[in-house]
Design a protein around this motif. Structure first.
Motif, PDB file in Angstrom:
ATOM      1  N   ILE A  13      45.640  38.392  11.984  1.00 12.19           N
ATOM      2  CA  ILE A  13      45.889  39.655  12.137  1.00 12.19           C
ATOM      3  C   ILE A  13      47.314  39.876  12.683  1.00 12.19           C
ATOM      4  O   ILE A  13      47.674  40.995  12.304  1.00 12.19           O
ATOM      5  N   ASP A  14      47.929  39.114  13.647  1.00 18.25           N
ATOM      6  CA  ASP A  14      49.287  39.398  13.813  1.00 18.25           C
ATOM      7  C   ASP A  14      50.176  39.450  12.516  1.00 18.25           C
ATOM      8  O   ASP A  14      51.181  40.252  12.521  1.00 18.25           O
ATOM      9  N   LEU A  15      49.768  38.425  11.690  1.00 20.19           N
ATOM     10  CA  LEU A  15      50.809  38.527  10.309  1.00 20.19           C
ATOM     11  C   LEU A  15      50.372  39.657   9.545  1.00 20.19           C
ATOM     12  O   LEU A  15      51.314  40.112   8.963  1.00 20.19           O
ATOM     13  N   LEU A  16      49.330  40.236   9.362  1.00 16.40           N
ATOM     14  CA  LEU A  16      49.082  41.380   8.704  1.00 16.40           C
ATOM     15  C   LEU A  16      49.747  42.455   9.471  1.00 16.40           C
ATOM     16  O   LEU A  16      50.306  43.368   8.525  1.00 16.40           O
ATOM     17  N   GLU A  17      49.698  42.695  10.730  1.00 19.64           N
ATOM     18  CA  GLU A  17      50.485  43.810  11.432  1.00 19.64           C
ATOM     19  C   GLU A  17      51.966  43.531  11.213  1.00 19.64           C
ATOM     20  O   GLU A  17      52.984  44.783  11.082  1.00 19.64           O
ATOM     21  N   ALA A  18      52.377  42.451  11.355  1.00 17.57           N
ATOM     22  CA  ALA A  18      53.755  42.100  11.118  1.00 17.57           C
ATOM     23  C   ALA A  18      54.292  42.536   9.720  1.00 17.57           C
ATOM     24  O   ALA A  18      55.395  43.091   9.369  1.00 17.57           O
ATOM     25  N   LEU A  19      53.365  42.272   8.587  1.00 14.34           N
ATOM     26  CA  LEU A  19      53.844  42.495   7.366  1.00 14.34           C
ATOM     27  C   LEU A  19      53.900  43.818   7.114  1.00 14.34           C
ATOM     28  O   LEU A  19      54.807  44.505   6.303  1.00 14.34           O
ATOM     29  N   THR A  20      53.029  44.775   7.771  1.00 17.05           N
ATOM     30  CA  THR A  20      52.914  46.268   7.691  1.00 17.05           C
ATOM     31  C   THR A  20      54.163  46.645   8.297  1.00 17.05           C
ATOM     32  O   THR A  20      54.897  47.556   7.918  1.00 17.05           O
ATOM     33  N   ASP A  21      54.515  46.038   9.686  1.00 19.52           N
ATOM     34  CA  ASP A  21      55.728  46.623  10.088  1.00 19.52           C
ATOM     35  C   ASP A  21      57.042  46.502   9.500  1.00 19.52           C
ATOM     36  O   ASP A  21      57.931  47.017   9.590  1.00 19.52           O
ATOM     37  N   LEU A  22      57.133  45.470   8.647  1.00 21.21           N
ATOM     38  CA  LEU A  22      58.206  45.051   7.909  1.00 21.21           C
ATOM     39  C   LEU A  22      58.304  46.000   6.561  1.00 21.21           C
ATOM     40  O   LEU A  22      59.088  45.480   5.706  1.00 21.21           O
ATOM     41  N   GLY A  23      57.300  46.748   6.312  1.00 23.25           N
ATOM     42  CA  GLY A  23      57.309  47.684   5.178  1.00 23.25           C
ATOM     43  C   GLY A  23      56.434  47.025   4.160  1.00 23.25           C
ATOM     44  O   GLY A  23      56.381  47.671   3.146  1.00 23.25           O
TER      45      GLY A  23
END
Length: 247
Positions: A13-23
């Motif tokens: 989930i952290d990775l999905l959120e990070a990917l989202t935050d990075l555009g």
């Protein structure tokens, strides 16, 4: 030591959120910096997310969000809309104009629920529609829930295109407007998205992402005197919506 199931889920989930935050588009090194996870762990988890359709790997070896995320988002949006609709119907009955619920989704505001006015001349905003934040009532209200640096970063990605000659197209003017919105507790779209239309919007406290409830209609009916009556109704309902979203 092998990762526990819960830890693996947390990290995915952290990775999905990070990917989202990075555009929605990032390489392994960017994901490592953003998430704080080691590269081997990221590589292993991303392979799983790709195999399940929650991420895609491009020919450049960078990663993007996958199609299954869209499916989850659409289902979540429908559920949020269903839960909020009775509250929006209350606003529409009390004020006689169209009520909307919108949330910040990456750089845009997305409408997730609506209750229509009973007037023959009324506002129609398609649920699921994404709009620029700087020129809409709900958009400015969600931006006001961010700090100025976050607003600068967001608008640097989207730009500040003019929808009408009333739209704010200068970042300093926008930041000044957001300061006013934070102080008074509500936002106004005075023909900035569509000439002849006015909107009043308030924040939804406790929502998991910046969220706003609004009422909108023809400027001839949705006057500033109307706004004085509308804002307390919106605020009271926004508290109930926030409790429902947090529940």
């Amino acid at each position: 030591m092998a990762e526990s199931g819960v830890q693996s889920v947390d990290r995915a989930i952290d990775l999905l959120e990070a990917l989202t935050d990075l555009g929605g588009d990032a390489g392994l090194s960017e994901l490592s910096v953003s998430s704080g996870l080691p590269l081997p762990t990221i590589h292993r988890l991303m392979r799983t997310l790709v195999s399940r359709g929650y991420a895609r790997q491009l020919p450049s070896r960078r990663y993007t969000l996958g199609p299954r995320v869209i499916r989850l988002g659409e289902a979540a949006g429908r559920q949020l809309g269903a839960g909020a609709r009775p509250y929006l119907e209350h606003i529409a009955r009390e004020l006689g104009e169209t009520a909307n619920l919108a949330m910040l989704d990456r750089e845009m505001a997305v409408y997730v629920a609506q209750a229509s006015s009973t007037h023959s001349m009324r506002m129609f905003t398609e649920v699921g529609r994404r709009v620029y934040c700087h020129c809409t009532g709900v958009g400015k209200m969600v931006l006001a829930q961010l700090d100025d640096d976050a607003v600068r970063d967001l608008t640097a990605r989207t730009g500040l295109p003019a929808a009408t000659d009333r739209s704010i197209t200068d970042i300093d003017a926008l930041l000044a407007e957001l300061a006013t919105i934070r102080e008074r507790g509500y936002a106004v779209d005075d023909g900035e998205q569509e000439i002849g239309v006015r909107c009043f919007a308030v924040p939804v406290p406790g929502a998991p992402t910046p969220t706003a409830v609004s009422v909108s209609g023809p400027a001839a009916r949705v006057t500033f005197a109307f706004g004085e009556r509308a804002v307390p109704v919106l605020r009271e309902t926004a508290v109930a919506v926030g409790e429902q979203l947090a529940g």
